[in-house]
Write an enzyme that holds these catalytic residues in place. Structure first.
Site, PDB file in Angstrom:
ATOM      1  CB  THR A 239       6.028   5.520   8.081  1.00  0.00           C
ATOM      2  OG1 THR A 239       5.119   4.476   7.771  1.00  0.00           O
ATOM      3  CG2 THR A 239       5.932   6.604   7.011  1.00  0.00           C
ATOM      4  CB  CYS A 240       9.134   1.824   5.488  1.00  0.00           C
ATOM      5  SG  CYS A 240       9.260   0.593   6.809  1.00  0.00           S
ATOM      6  N   GLY A 241       7.093   0.234   4.533  1.00  0.00           N
ATOM      7  CA  GLY A 241       6.133  -0.818   4.237  1.00  0.00           C
ATOM      8  C   GLY A 241       5.743  -1.638   5.449  1.00  0.00           C
ATOM      9  CD1 TRP A 268       0.848   0.377   2.120  1.00  0.00           C
ATOM     10  CD2 TRP A 268       0.568   2.389   3.035  1.00  0.00           C
ATOM     11  NE1 TRP A 268      -0.197   0.987   1.460  1.00  0.00           N
ATOM     12  CE2 TRP A 268      -0.386   2.223   2.006  1.00  0.00           C
ATOM     13  CE3 TRP A 268       0.577   3.581   3.763  1.00  0.00           C
ATOM     14  CZ2 TRP A 268      -1.316   3.211   1.678  1.00  0.00           C
ATOM     15  CZ3 TRP A 268      -0.340   4.567   3.435  1.00  0.00           C
ATOM     16  CH2 TRP A 268      -1.271   4.373   2.408  1.00  0.00           C
TER      17      TRP A 268
END
Length: 284
Positions: A239-241, A268
């Site tokens: 996962t990330c932004g 996110w």
């Protein structure tokens, strides 16, 4: 290196530029507000024969979240318009900061195209070696591309919420540590600061050498994941932004022989919304 390592070198690519079945895509991406735009960078200079793969348009344009996955039909249509057919070998590159060639690579795999590689070092290394460049727009002849989406490549918010209790899958976050810890504001306005509970932190920038743009050796990659407590024998979700830099971790896992990992597409940008699920702050 595994037998099906997705990375290729600049030397490898340079020796194959005349291959009629080779298709090169520039998948460079920048955060909102960063100028010049990635598309303008492409117009100024790109690897000969490359076309621009825009993650901001090859996406679900009706979804308010940034660059969410398109349907298989749209992906096929957009990719064919770039001159790509199912029997082509595709090489993706970016500026050398790993945004977002790995995302394009994962998308092609998700939609059933196995002949997809990533240029190690990207345009940064290509330029440093004084190799040929082109400028201006590309005008490819349309290809013929059919796509079938494999949902196992992605995770939804509902699946991640379910995983909070089961913890069947390990989550690892590619954002910078200060964003993961919630000590700085998110670059996208209106999002909460912090991370998904029980996730680990491994910034995507740790995965490559900034001086060369090359991804780190396999032993170093393995050490990075193990440092964060990741068990490479168990399922992993990155996962990330907004689902872009997470694919750098996905690529690293793939290079280590890990199969069956998935990417949280909303990341996110979805989880961090004001009315989103629970968050955690501080170190992992």
């Amino acid at each position: 290196m595994t037998s099906d390592d997705p990375l290729v070198s600049t030397e490898w690519l340079a020796s194959r530029l005349a291959d009629p079945k080779l298709r090169i895509i520039d998948a460079s991406f920048k955060m909102p507000g960063v100028l010049p735009l990635a598309r303008d960078d492409f117009l100024a200079a790109h690897i000969p024969g490359a076309v621009f793969f825009d993650v901001e348009t090859i996406c679900d344009r009706d979804n308010p979240l940034p660059h969410m996955y398109p349907t298989a039909e749209q992906f096929a249509r957009d990719v064919a318009a770039l001159g790509i057919s199912n029997d082509d070998l595709v090489v993706a590159y970016d500026g050398g900061n790993w945004l977002a060639a790995p995302r394009a690579w994962w998308m092609f795999l998700s939609f059933g195209h196995r002949d997809i590689k990533v240029l190690d070092g990207g345009l940064q290394k290509w330029r440093a070696e004084g190799r040929a460049l082109q400028s201006g727009p590309a005008a490819p002849k349309a290809g013929r591309f059919a796509a079938t989406f494999d949902p196992s490549f992605l995770r939804s918010k509902a699946q991640i919420v379910d995983n909070l209790a089961s913890r069947r899958e390990q989550l690892i976050d590619a954002r910078a540590r200060n964003r993961f810890e919630g000590s700085v504001a998110e670059p996208r306005p209106g999002l909460r600061a912090g991370h998904i509970p029980s996730s680990a932190s491994l910034p995507s920038s740790d995965m490559y050498d900034p001086a060369t743009g090359l991804m780190k050796p396999l032993d170093a990659l393995r050490s990075l994941f193990e440092r964060e407590g990741l068990d490479l024998q168990r399922p992993v979700v990155t996962t990330c932004g907004s689902g872009v830099s997470a694919a750098v971790l996905t690529l690293g896992l793939y290079r280590l022989g890990v199969r069956g990992s998935a990417l949280y597409d909303g990341s996110w940008s979805e989880w961090g919304l004001p009315d989103g699920p629970p968050i955690a702050t501080g170190p992992a």
